[in-house]
Design an enzyme around this catalytic site. Structure first.
Site, PDB file in Angstrom:
ATOM      1  N   HIS A 163      -9.862  19.096 -48.230  1.00  0.00           N
ATOM      2  CA  HIS A 163     -11.317  19.091 -48.055  1.00  0.00           C
ATOM      3  C   HIS A 163     -11.893  17.787 -48.614  1.00  0.00           C
ATOM      4  O   HIS A 163     -11.697  17.485 -49.792  1.00  0.00           O
ATOM      5  CB  HIS A 163     -11.920  20.300 -48.777  1.00  0.00           C
ATOM      6  CG  HIS A 163     -13.331  20.573 -48.382  1.00  0.00           C
ATOM      7  ND1 HIS A 163     -13.722  21.741 -47.786  1.00  0.00           N
ATOM      8  CD2 HIS A 163     -14.445  19.805 -48.465  1.00  0.00           C
ATOM      9  CE1 HIS A 163     -15.032  21.698 -47.539  1.00  0.00           C
ATOM     10  NE2 HIS A 163     -15.483  20.518 -47.949  1.00  0.00           N
ATOM     11  N   HIS A 165     -13.512  14.984 -50.482  1.00  0.00           N
ATOM     12  CA  HIS A 165     -14.222  14.957 -51.765  1.00  0.00           C
ATOM     13  C   HIS A 165     -14.047  13.602 -52.428  1.00  0.00           C
ATOM     14  O   HIS A 165     -13.172  12.832 -52.045  1.00  0.00           O
ATOM     15  CB  HIS A 165     -13.704  16.072 -52.688  1.00  0.00           C
ATOM     16  CG  HIS A 165     -12.258  15.930 -53.061  1.00  0.00           C
ATOM     17  ND1 HIS A 165     -11.231  16.261 -52.193  1.00  0.00           N
ATOM     18  CD2 HIS A 165     -11.660  15.482 -54.198  1.00  0.00           C
ATOM     19  CE1 HIS A 165     -10.069  16.030 -52.791  1.00  0.00           C
ATOM     20  NE2 HIS A 165     -10.295  15.552 -54.000  1.00  0.00           N
ATOM     21  N   CYS A 198     -22.580 -13.689 -56.473  1.00  0.00           N
ATOM     22  CA  CYS A 198     -23.676 -14.120 -55.593  1.00  0.00           C
ATOM     23  C   CYS A 198     -23.259 -15.378 -54.842  1.00  0.00           C
ATOM     24  O   CYS A 198     -23.457 -15.498 -53.638  1.00  0.00           O
ATOM     25  CB  CYS A 198     -24.938 -14.438 -56.397  1.00  0.00           C
ATOM     26  SG  CYS A 198     -25.879 -12.977 -56.880  1.00  0.00           S
ATOM     27  N   HIS A 239     -28.709  -9.464 -56.255  1.00  0.00           N
ATOM     28  CA  HIS A 239     -27.930  -9.468 -57.486  1.00  0.00           C
ATOM     29  C   HIS A 239     -28.191  -8.187 -58.285  1.00  0.00           C
ATOM     30  O   HIS A 239     -29.330  -7.861 -58.590  1.00  0.00           O
ATOM     31  CB  HIS A 239     -28.275 -10.687 -58.348  1.00  0.00           C
ATOM     32  CG  HIS A 239     -27.533 -10.658 -59.645  1.00  0.00           C
ATOM     33  ND1 HIS A 239     -26.209 -11.027 -59.735  1.00  0.00           N
ATOM     34  CD2 HIS A 239     -27.886 -10.210 -60.879  1.00  0.00           C
ATOM     35  CE1 HIS A 239     -25.793 -10.832 -60.981  1.00  0.00           C
ATOM     36  NE2 HIS A 239     -26.786 -10.335 -61.686  1.00  0.00           N
ATOM     37  N   HIS A 292     -21.819  -8.491 -61.094  1.00  0.00           N
ATOM     38  CA  HIS A 292     -22.334  -8.026 -59.803  1.00  0.00           C
ATOM     39  C   HIS A 292     -21.404  -6.892 -59.344  1.00  0.00           C
ATOM     40  O   HIS A 292     -20.203  -7.102 -59.221  1.00  0.00           O
ATOM     41  CB  HIS A 292     -22.236  -9.219 -58.842  1.00  0.00           C
ATOM     42  CG  HIS A 292     -23.082  -9.133 -57.613  1.00  0.00           C
ATOM     43  ND1 HIS A 292     -24.021 -10.093 -57.304  1.00  0.00           N
ATOM     44  CD2 HIS A 292     -23.098  -8.245 -56.593  1.00  0.00           C
ATOM     45  CE1 HIS A 292     -24.582  -9.797 -56.137  1.00  0.00           C
ATOM     46  NE2 HIS A 292     -24.039  -8.679 -55.687  1.00  0.00           N
TER      47      HIS A 292
END
Ligand SMILES: [Zn+2]
Ligand SMILES: [Zn+2]
Length: 342
Positions: A163, A165, A198, A239, A292
């Site tokens: 199942h 999950h 970034c 960011h 990040h």
């Protein structure tokens, strides 16, 4: 020519073995589609069996005719226990901590047959909203130092129940792999004065060759120095150091990008086993400029062998650029409602 590539933050080197290069489609599982019922009476995660799991932590209401949408329950076979305290002790060089932590299961939907690739974007957004809620709730516990949210899809990826999950494990320590990532990010920020993620995302978006899907707030890309075929990162374009900072609008976009990516992998590679993980800075990193967060999606198409174990270096036989091109071309319009989950 084979080539060595270095991951920009882990600094791990990878061998891209073009001599042994495989066309991306050669890695498809060629597994016959299994017929899986939408409901299984003996499954503890299926509706009607709620009393067979430990008491629920959280429930999101379901749509018409559904008893619920998403459920969160403590893992019955938890790796760590919230009943003990994370007491530390050091004896000679042996450091131990009593096994404190949280281990929760997020049941993705009441439907036994639909893995995430086959759910609606709205249902995936609902699951991601639950992730954020649990992440933020457990983060305020001062004994928790790191939270990993992950999915194991298929037996080779570690799933023991069919199942669909996801899981969350909160630990009293920061794993050394994460600590290393945080250190590298801080070092780069101190040296260069910008977030290295970034910077990397900006360059990749400009370059296009490894981009699979670009949404308004998220981008999915093949990893330049992918250790394994089709290793994919999904980055927020804004960011953000901690997953807990994600907004409702961003959750909707992440749901679409992640679900589409999973559907492309499902269709293109014929439902391979896979893991995904949310790789976030700790909650107290909210607002931090040097880190990040992102999601890594790793299809389990190859096995780790002696060289990888002995050196920590991986040999990847699929060019990340070829993997990206392959996934860009996979059409997933027909996936929804196909019903052939796993
Ligand atoms: Zn079930
Ligand atoms: Zn950044």
């Amino acid at each position: 020519m084979p080539e060595l590539r270095q991951n920009f933050f882990s600094k791990e080197w990878v061998i891209i073995a073009t001599e042994r290069a495989k066309r991306p489609e050669e890695l498809a599982t060629h597994r016959p589609a299994q017929a899986i019922p939408a409901f299984l009476e003996t499954c503890v995660f299926c509706p009607g069996n709620e009393s067979k799991t430990p008491p629920e932590v959280l429930r999101v209401p379901g749509g018409p005719g559904e008893s619920w949408g998403v459920r969160v329950i403590p893992n019955k076979f938890a790796a760590l226990s919230s009943e003990v305290q994370p007491t530390r002790n050091l004896q000679h060089l042996r450091r131990r901590i009593d096994g404190f932590g949280f281990h929760e299961v997020i049941v993705d939907s009441p439907d036994h047959s639909r893995c995430m690739a086959l759910l609606s974007d709205a249902q995936v957004a609902s699951i991601l909203g639950v992730y954020r809620q649990r992440y933020n709730a457990l983060s305020v516990d001062r004994r928790v130092n790191h939270i990993t949210i992950f999915k194991n899809h298929g037996a080779d990826a570690g799933a023991s129940l069919q199942h669909p999950h996801s899981q969350l494990i909160a630990t009293p320590v920061i794993p050394s792999q994460v600590r290393h990532r945080l250190h590298e990010a801080l070092r780069h920020y101190d040296d260069v004065g910008e977030c290295m993620f970034c910077h990397m995302v900006e360059r990749e978006v400009e370059d296009q060759t490894r981009i699979v899907i670009k949404g308004e707030h998220f981008v999915a890309m093949e990893v330049f120095a992918a250790a394994t075929p089709f290793a994919t990162y999904v980055f927020p374009l804004r960011h953000m150091a901690s997953f807990g900072e994600i907004t409702d609008v961003e959750i909707v976009d992440l749901a679409r990008v992640l679900r589409t990516l999973l559907a492309k992998v499902y269709v293109g590679l014929e439902n391979p086993d896979l893991n995904y993980t949310i790789r976030s800075g700790p909650t107290e990193y909210s607002g931090a400029r040097h880190f990040h967060w992102y999601v890594s999606v790793i299809p389990r198409l190859t096995r780790v062998a002696g060289f990888e174990l002995g050196s920590g270096m991986f040999i990847n036989t699929v060019l990340p650029e070829a993997a990206a091109e392959f996934l860009r071309k996979v059409s997933v319009d027909k996936t929804l409602g196909a019903g052939a989950g796993k």
